[in-house]
Write a protein that holds these residues in place. Structure first.
Motif, mmCIF file in Angstrom:
data_model
loop_
_atom_site.group_PDB
_atom_site.id
_atom_site.type_symbol
_atom_site.label_atom_id
_atom_site.label_comp_id
_atom_site.label_asym_id
_atom_site.label_seq_id
_atom_site.Cartn_x
_atom_site.Cartn_y
_atom_site.Cartn_z
ATOM 1 N N ALA A 189 5.615 9.281 -4.696
ATOM 2 C CA ALA A 189 6.661 9.546 -5.684
ATOM 3 C C ALA A 189 8.042 9.229 -5.128
ATOM 4 C CB ALA A 189 6.590 11.011 -6.128
ATOM 5 N N GLN A 190 8.158 9.084 -3.800
ATOM 6 C CA GLN A 190 9.454 8.853 -3.175
ATOM 7 C C GLN A 190 9.620 7.443 -2.632
ATOM 8 O OE1 GLN A 190 8.760 12.832 -0.948
ATOM 9 N NE2 GLN A 190 10.939 12.497 -0.794
ATOM 10 N N LEU A 191 8.561 6.630 -2.678
ATOM 11 C CA LEU A 191 8.603 5.315 -2.054
ATOM 12 C C LEU A 191 8.818 4.247 -3.123
ATOM 13 C CD1 LEU A 191 5.659 5.773 0.473
ATOM 14 C CD2 LEU A 191 8.085 6.313 0.771
ATOM 15 N N ILE A 192 9.991 3.583 -3.090
ATOM 16 C CA ILE A 192 10.346 2.649 -4.159
ATOM 17 C C ILE A 192 10.736 1.263 -3.649
ATOM 18 C CG2 ILE A 192 11.060 4.484 -5.726
ATOM 19 C CD1 ILE A 192 13.961 3.879 -4.959
ATOM 20 N N PHE A 193 10.878 1.096 -2.341
ATOM 21 C CA PHE A 193 11.354 -0.177 -1.806
ATOM 22 C C PHE A 193 10.192 -1.046 -1.323
ATOM 23 C CE2 PHE A 193 15.049 2.573 -1.702
ATOM 24 C CZ PHE A 193 16.036 1.735 -2.212
ATOM 25 N N THR A 194 10.518 -2.270 -0.935
ATOM 26 C CA THR A 194 9.457 -3.241 -0.637
ATOM 27 C C THR A 194 8.937 -3.163 0.791
ATOM 28 O OG1 THR A 194 11.146 -4.916 -0.147
ATOM 29 C CG2 THR A 194 10.261 -4.861 -2.389
ATOM 30 N N LEU A 226 6.512 4.669 13.285
ATOM 31 C CA LEU A 226 6.447 3.673 12.229
ATOM 32 C C LEU A 226 6.969 2.299 12.656
ATOM 33 C CD1 LEU A 226 7.669 5.877 9.234
ATOM 34 C CD2 LEU A 226 5.380 4.920 9.520
ATOM 35 N N GLY A 227 7.291 2.147 13.946
ATOM 36 C CA GLY A 227 7.880 0.900 14.416
ATOM 37 C C GLY A 227 7.034 -0.322 14.111
ATOM 38 N N THR A 228 5.733 -0.216 14.300
ATOM 39 C CA THR A 228 4.853 -1.376 14.063
ATOM 40 C C THR A 228 4.600 -1.625 12.581
ATOM 41 O OG1 THR A 228 2.872 0.011 14.267
ATOM 42 C CG2 THR A 228 3.686 -1.048 16.277
ATOM 43 N N LEU A 229 5.035 -0.684 11.741
ATOM 44 C CA LEU A 229 4.807 -0.810 10.297
ATOM 45 C C LEU A 229 6.086 -1.079 9.519
ATOM 46 C CD1 LEU A 229 2.423 2.269 9.832
ATOM 47 C CD2 LEU A 229 1.759 -0.114 10.099
ATOM 48 N N LYS A 230 7.196 -1.305 10.202
ATOM 49 C CA LYS A 230 8.491 -1.346 9.517
ATOM 50 C C LYS A 230 8.606 -2.474 8.499
ATOM 51 C CE LYS A 230 10.956 -3.938 13.152
ATOM 52 N NZ LYS A 230 11.454 -5.043 12.316
ATOM 53 N N ASP A 231 7.861 -3.547 8.673
ATOM 54 C CA ASP A 231 7.914 -4.662 7.729
ATOM 55 C C ASP A 231 6.789 -4.617 6.699
ATOM 56 O OD1 ASP A 231 10.161 -5.808 9.007
ATOM 57 O OD2 ASP A 231 8.856 -6.664 10.544
ATOM 58 N N ARG A 232 5.982 -3.573 6.741
ATOM 59 C CA ARG A 232 4.834 -3.459 5.837
ATOM 60 C C ARG A 232 5.275 -2.885 4.497
ATOM 61 N NH1 ARG A 232 -0.671 -2.121 7.177
ATOM 62 N NH2 ARG A 232 -0.227 -2.766 9.313
ATOM 63 N N PRO A 233 4.772 -3.383 3.370
ATOM 64 C CA PRO A 233 5.062 -2.754 2.074
ATOM 65 C C PRO A 233 4.362 -1.404 1.985
ATOM 66 C CG PRO A 233 3.491 -4.540 1.802
ATOM 67 C CD PRO A 233 3.946 -4.605 3.224
ATOM 68 N N PRO A 234 5.012 -0.392 1.421
ATOM 69 C CA PRO A 234 4.388 0.931 1.352
ATOM 70 C C PRO A 234 3.029 0.949 0.670
ATOM 71 C CG PRO A 234 6.735 1.126 0.906
ATOM 72 C CD PRO A 234 6.430 -0.342 0.995
ATOM 73 N N TYR A 235 2.816 0.083 -0.340
ATOM 74 C CA TYR A 235 1.535 0.114 -1.042
ATOM 75 C C TYR A 235 0.372 -0.265 -0.135
ATOM 76 C CZ TYR A 235 1.361 -5.012 -1.337
ATOM 77 O OH TYR A 235 1.294 -6.351 -1.021
#
Length: 478
Positions: A94-99, A132-141
């Protein structure tokens, strides 16, 4: 910093107050943990304390909430309250809206008017402490449920508020992830932050919590230092799940009788160019209770989504009840396999609990629909909620509703992704008893879980995954 004075709130069409005449003062630098069964009012308490009920919901309200000495209703809106209070919901999506993950955190940092150098420094620090460093470029979905939960916390930390409210912040996290969140919160408290959180995992938070609040039926049943409450038997039943004897209480039919109902061979799957599954093979037979365990991001949820045709393999095959999952419509696979999502809200669209459960019954043409509906609601302790709007239920109640929807469709295989998320100890045991009953009827049960004790005491077989691979597949000992 936050006070609630005789606060009551009832949702529209609610049959009773979600919280009823509760009063609480949260002091600067204090950490209060709220616990209790699902439906006790914990989430509503968080929304009241954060000012959301005053500005976003239209139910019946009474009492007074003050934030930093100012009545919550006197703030112009939530953006002004957000300068003082950050809230991490029990549903991180519900809080994640960016790419990307990085953009989620940067958005919060940029709102604070920091210099580019400060933003870069704080971004790096938050990525490090939330792993979260290794996931920083990953889309939340493309993240697992636990990873999404860490992103939501990271965005909240980036706001830099003095008050942090967290609703079930570790519900979807494994042991390592939970320990990481506790470490973050200990650091926040050491820097004078005020923390209000709802949780069932008291043992992980014992070094953080100053006061424990036990809720039931919308009221405070007990409140005080944890040392004065945790030895109370009724409180311990909420905080510490007891799964002993479940396997013996509900003996399974003999497993491996007949052909596998699910067969996976050499399965690979990629999210973009990121491997999620690599060479996975396994069979699941009628009457088996299989627990799939592993760290967040190990591929557990990705694997089970192939069972219902929600994902299709880049390489390899999945056969469900003799059908090629890739070539069979999801609607047809639903006759054989029912999936309870990690986030139950992904399943809901109807206006009432009864309509939600009845949809699958009607869609599959199951005989005696009203009888099937009543049985599913009763088994999941939702008979009294049949006319309520599903999204007004607590997280634990929504979890049980998702299970009821699948039970009502009477599939051969029931697959559940973290089925005890948001449930207290007693409710977790009740869910396991329901699943063992279903196994005893000859259905295969597949459960993704972070709870190794629950897996060991309830499942007959434990499949462990790591980095997209099955690293062990063992039978448990009765």
């Amino acid at each position: 910093m936050i006070t609630l004075e005789n606060v009551s709130y009832r949702y529209q069409r609610g049959e009773r107050d979600a919280v009823s005449d509760v009063s609480l003062a949260v002091a600067p630098g204090e950490c209060i943990m709220v616990t209790g069964p699902s439906g006790a009012g914990k989430t509503t308490l968080c929304m009241a304390a954060s000012g959301i009920l005053e500005h976003e919901f239209e139910g019946e309200k009474s009492g007074r909430v003050t934030i930093n000495g100012r009545d919550a209703k006197d703030y112009p809106g939530l953006p002004e309250i957000a300068a003082h209070v950050s809230l991490v919901f029990d549903d991180p999506e519900a809080q994640l809206i960016f790419t990307t993950v990085e953009e989620e955190i940067l958005s919060a940092l940029e709102r604070r008017g920091l210099s580019p150098a400060e933003i870069e420094e704080r971004l790096s620090s938050i990525l490090e402490i939330t792993r979260l460093g290794t996931l920083k470029d990953r889309p939340p979905y493309a993240l697992s449920g636990g990873q999404k939960q860490r992103v939501a916390l990271a965005a909240a930390l980036a706001l830099g508020t003095d008050i942090v409210i967290l609703d079930e912040p570790t519900a979807e996290l494994d042991e390592e992830g939970t320990a990481g969140i506790v470490s973050v919160l200990l650091d926040l408290k050491a820097h004078g932050k005020t923390i209000l959180l709802t949780e069932h995992k008291y043992s992980h938070f014992r070094d953080l919590v100053d006061r424990l609040v036990v809720m039931e039926g919308g009221r405070f049943r007990a409140i005080g230092p944890p040392s004065s409450l945790v030895d109370d038997r009724s409180v311990a039943e909420i905080l510490v799940p007891d799964f002993s004897g479940i396997r013996r209480m509900f003996p399974a039919q003999s497993a491996n009788a007949g052909d596998p109902v699910i067969s996976v061979r050499d399965l690979d799957y990629l999210y973009g160019d990121v491997p999620a599954l690599a060479g996975v093979s396994l069979d699941i037979c009628p009457g088996e209770f299989v627990a799939i365990v592993g760290e967040n991001g190990s591929g557990k949820t990705t694997l089970i989504k192939h069972f219902i045709g929600l994902l299709h393999a880049a390489r390899g095959s999945v056969t469900v009840d003799g059908k090629d999952a890739k070539a069979t419509p999801v609607s047809e696979l639903a006759h054989s396999v029912g999936l309870v999502f990690q986030n139950p809200d992904h399943m809901f669209f109807a206006d009432t609990v009864a309509e939600e459960v009845m949809f699958g019954i009607t869609n599959l043409g199951i005989p005696h629909p009203e009888e099937v509906l009543e049985k599913a609601l009763s088994r999941c302790r939702l008979s009294g909620a049949r006319d309520l709007y599903p999204r007004w239920l607590s997280r634990g109640e929504r979890q049980r509703l998702a299970i009821a929807c699948v039970l009502a469709m009477q599939p051969k295989v029931i697959v559940l992704d973290e089925p005890t998320t948001g449930l207290d100890g007693r409710e977790s045991r009740e869910v396991m008893e329901i699943l063992k009953h279903l196994q005893g009827e000859g259905r295969a049960v597949v459960m993704v879980t972070h709870n190794h004790q629950m897996a060991a005491e309830c499942a007959d077989r434990i499949v462990t995954m790591k980095a997209g691979r099955v690293v062990s597949d063992t039978r448990t000992v009765a």
